[in-house]
Scaffold this motif. Structure first.
Motif, PDB file in Angstrom:
ATOM      1  N   UNK A 137      12.628  12.300 -26.346  1.00 40.51           N
ATOM      2  CA  UNK A 137      12.352  11.238 -25.406  1.00 40.51           C
ATOM      3  C   UNK A 137      11.463  10.212 -26.101  1.00 40.51           C
ATOM      4  N   UNK A 138      11.808   8.950 -25.993  1.00 43.50           N
ATOM      5  CA  UNK A 138      11.082   7.875 -26.643  1.00 43.50           C
ATOM      6  C   UNK A 138       9.788   7.592 -25.905  1.00 43.50           C
ATOM      7  N   UNK A 139       8.704   7.451 -26.682  1.00 44.48           N
ATOM      8  CA  UNK A 139       7.401   7.114 -26.112  1.00 44.48           C
ATOM      9  C   UNK A 139       7.068   5.672 -26.448  1.00 44.48           C
ATOM     10  N   UNK A 140       6.377   5.004 -25.539  1.00 41.07           N
ATOM     11  CA  UNK A 140       5.911   3.648 -25.801  1.00 41.07           C
ATOM     12  C   UNK A 140       4.546   3.727 -26.461  1.00 41.07           C
ATOM     13  N   UNK A 141       3.994   2.574 -26.822  1.00 41.98           N
ATOM     14  CA  UNK A 141       2.679   2.561 -27.442  1.00 41.98           C
ATOM     15  C   UNK A 141       1.593   3.008 -26.478  1.00 41.98           C
ATOM     16  N   UNK A 142       1.868   3.024 -25.185  1.00 45.41           N
ATOM     17  CA  UNK A 142       0.902   3.487 -24.200  1.00 45.41           C
ATOM     18  C   UNK A 142       1.073   4.960 -23.872  1.00 45.41           C
ATOM     19  N   UNK A 143       2.005   5.637 -24.546  1.00 50.24           N
ATOM     20  CA  UNK A 143       2.244   7.047 -24.308  1.00 50.24           C
ATOM     21  C   UNK A 143       3.114   7.317 -23.095  1.00 50.24           C
ATOM     22  N   UNK A 144       3.704   6.282 -22.514  1.00 46.33           N
ATOM     23  CA  UNK A 144       4.575   6.479 -21.361  1.00 46.33           C
ATOM     24  C   UNK A 144       6.000   6.741 -21.829  1.00 46.33           C
ATOM     25  N   UNK A 145       6.715   7.510 -21.075  1.00 45.38           N
ATOM     26  CA  UNK A 145       8.116   7.728 -21.394  1.00 45.38           C
ATOM     27  C   UNK A 145       8.893   6.459 -21.077  1.00 45.38           C
ATOM     28  N   UNK A 146       9.698   6.011 -22.018  1.00 44.66           N
ATOM     29  CA  UNK A 146      10.466   4.780 -21.843  1.00 44.66           C
ATOM     30  C   UNK A 146      11.342   4.808 -20.591  1.00 44.66           C
ATOM     31  N   UNK A 147      11.991   5.935 -20.222  1.00 44.47           N
ATOM     32  CA  UNK A 147      12.796   5.925 -18.993  1.00 44.47           C
ATOM     33  C   UNK A 147      11.992   5.556 -17.745  1.00 44.47           C
ATOM     34  N   UNK A 148      10.703   5.923 -17.729  1.00 45.61           N
ATOM     35  CA  UNK A 148       9.882   5.550 -16.575  1.00 45.61           C
ATOM     36  C   UNK A 148       9.695   4.038 -16.506  1.00 45.61           C
ATOM     37  N   UNK A 149       9.536   3.409 -17.639  1.00 45.51           N
ATOM     38  CA  UNK A 149       9.424   1.952 -17.675  1.00 45.51           C
ATOM     39  C   UNK A 149      10.734   1.326 -17.234  1.00 45.51           C
ATOM     40  N   UNK A 150      11.850   1.867 -17.708  1.00 47.43           N
ATOM     41  CA  UNK A 150      13.153   1.345 -17.307  1.00 47.43           C
ATOM     42  C   UNK A 150      13.386   1.506 -15.812  1.00 47.43           C
ATOM     43  N   UNK A 151      12.945   2.618 -15.239  1.00 52.65           N
ATOM     44  CA  UNK A 151      13.052   2.799 -13.789  1.00 52.65           C
ATOM     45  C   UNK A 151      12.160   1.810 -13.049  1.00 52.65           C
ATOM     46  N   UNK A 152      10.982   1.564 -13.590  1.00 53.49           N
ATOM     47  CA  UNK A 152      10.088   0.575 -12.990  1.00 53.49           C
ATOM     48  C   UNK A 152      10.684  -0.817 -13.018  1.00 53.49           C
ATOM     49  N   UNK A 153      11.312  -1.189 -14.130  1.00 56.21           N
ATOM     50  CA  UNK A 153      11.956  -2.501 -14.222  1.00 56.21           C
ATOM     51  C   UNK A 153      13.146  -2.595 -13.270  1.00 56.21           C
ATOM     52  N   UNK A 154      13.905  -1.510 -13.157  1.00 58.45           N
ATOM     53  CA  UNK A 154      15.012  -1.473 -12.201  1.00 58.45           C
ATOM     54  C   UNK A 154      14.485  -1.673 -10.780  1.00 58.45           C
TER      55      UNK A 154
END
Length: 139
Positions: free
Chosen positions: A1-18
């Motif tokens: 699972x890809x992590x961002x520079x903030x340690x968040x999982x990228x899918x969570x960011x994608x869900x947030x943007x959705x």
């Protein structure tokens, strides 16, 4: 699972943007766009014409931003580009048409401006038509 520079999982960011895209587009369309279509003739008399281009132009520009662009943003197609007319309409509304409004009176407009500016800055995320086209180009 890809992590961002903030340690968040990228899918969570994608869900947030959705979520931002769908909820922001729905609110813009439901509260502003759809009523302008359904009550077009009444809106034509009521809409402000801040640049002297005519009420028809002002109303059609608002409908384009609040209906067409909202739909593009919801599905994530030409997302950043589609955010620009929405941002423009909101900036004109908040700063030129209603400069007398307090933050409390204009909070819905300011929140929409925050949402669509964030989408324009961050992009649509992985769950979008834009991302689907980008993945196909990589193949």
């Amino acid at each position: 699972m890809t992590k961002t520079s903030f340690g968040l999982n990228a899918p969570h960011i994608d869900l947030g943007l959705l979520f931002l895209r769908l909820s922001g587009a729905f609110m813009l369309f439901h509260v502003h766009g759809w009523p302008k279509i359904v009550h077009y003739s009444e809106e034509l008399v009521r809409i402000e014409d801040p640049f002297g281009l005519g009420t028809t132009f002002s109303l059609l520009a608002a409908i384009f931003a609040e209906v067409i662009c909202a739909g593009l943003i919801a599905i994530g197609l030409l997302t950043r580009l589609a955010c620009l007319p929405v941002i423009a309409v909101l900036v004109v509304s908040m700063l030129i048409v209603h400069p007398q409004w307090s933050i409390a009176e204009g909070q819905f407009g300011w929140l929409l401006l925050i949402i669509f500016t964030a989408i324009a800055l961050c992009g649509p995320g992985r769950f979008s038509v834009d991302a689907m086209f980008a993945r196909k180009q990589e193949d």
